[in-house]
Design a protein around this motif. Sequence first.
Motif, PDB file in Angstrom:
ATOM      1  N   VAL A   1       0.872  -1.177   0.000  1.00 46.27           N
ATOM      2  CA  VAL A   1       0.000   0.000   0.000  1.00 46.27           C
ATOM      3  C   VAL A   1       0.905   1.221   0.000  1.00 46.27           C
ATOM      4  O   VAL A   1       1.779   1.358   0.860  1.00 46.27           O
ATOM      5  CB  VAL A   1      -0.917   0.015   1.246  1.00 46.27           C
ATOM      6  CG1 VAL A   1      -1.761   1.276   1.270  1.00 46.27           C
ATOM      7  CG2 VAL A   1      -1.778  -1.225   1.297  1.00 46.27           C
ATOM      8  N   GLU A   2       0.736   2.078  -0.981  1.00 42.67           N
ATOM      9  CA  GLU A   2       1.552   3.285  -1.113  1.00 42.67           C
ATOM     10  C   GLU A   2       0.969   4.422  -0.288  1.00 42.67           C
ATOM     11  O   GLU A   2      -0.251   4.574  -0.208  1.00 42.67           O
ATOM     12  CB  GLU A   2       1.632   3.708  -2.579  1.00 42.67           C
ATOM     13  CG  GLU A   2       2.274   2.686  -3.488  1.00 42.67           C
ATOM     14  CD  GLU A   2       3.755   2.484  -3.247  1.00 42.67           C
ATOM     15  OE1 GLU A   2       4.426   3.411  -2.732  1.00 42.67           O
ATOM     16  OE2 GLU A   2       4.247   1.379  -3.556  1.00 42.67           O
TER      17      GLU A   2
ATOM     18  N   HIS B   1       5.576   3.293   2.222  1.00 40.13           N
ATOM     19  CA  HIS B   1       4.676   2.209   1.845  1.00 40.13           C
ATOM     20  C   HIS B   1       4.521   1.233   3.002  1.00 40.13           C
ATOM     21  O   HIS B   1       5.325   1.224   3.938  1.00 40.13           O
ATOM     22  CB  HIS B   1       5.179   1.476   0.592  1.00 40.13           C
ATOM     23  CG  HIS B   1       6.461   0.743   0.814  1.00 40.13           C
ATOM     24  ND1 HIS B   1       7.695   1.343   0.687  1.00 40.13           N
ATOM     25  CD2 HIS B   1       6.708  -0.543   1.174  1.00 40.13           C
ATOM     26  CE1 HIS B   1       8.645   0.463   0.955  1.00 40.13           C
ATOM     27  NE2 HIS B   1       8.074  -0.691   1.252  1.00 40.13           N
ATOM     28  N   LEU B   2       3.486   0.429   2.929  1.00 41.69           N
ATOM     29  CA  LEU B   2       3.190  -0.586   3.936  1.00 41.69           C
ATOM     30  C   LEU B   2       3.113  -1.923   3.211  1.00 41.69           C
ATOM     31  O   LEU B   2       2.498  -2.029   2.158  1.00 41.69           O
ATOM     32  CB  LEU B   2       1.850  -0.270   4.599  1.00 41.69           C
ATOM     33  CG  LEU B   2       1.357  -1.224   5.674  1.00 41.69           C
ATOM     34  CD1 LEU B   2       2.262  -1.161   6.892  1.00 41.69           C
ATOM     35  CD2 LEU B   2      -0.077  -0.871   6.046  1.00 41.69           C
TER      36      LEU B   2
END
Length: 65
Positions: free
Chosen positions: A21-22, A28-29
């Motif tokens: 996820v950005e 990010h994640l």
Amino acid sequence: MSDTTESRSWLPEGFTHPERVEFVLGYHLRPIRADDVDIDYPAVMGSRERLWQIYGESWGCRPPP
């Protein structure tokens, strides 16, 4: 119905987590991986007193030395 993790899941059936996820500013994640140990372990151990203050009793852990 037996009391298993599957029967108590809070995620919808068939849920697939995102691989990345950005966020803004280039962050990010993503799920943690075995390759992360070299950066994750020192970060956790460097914060162990603080982590214990927050979570230790609920984790059933003893205080750090």
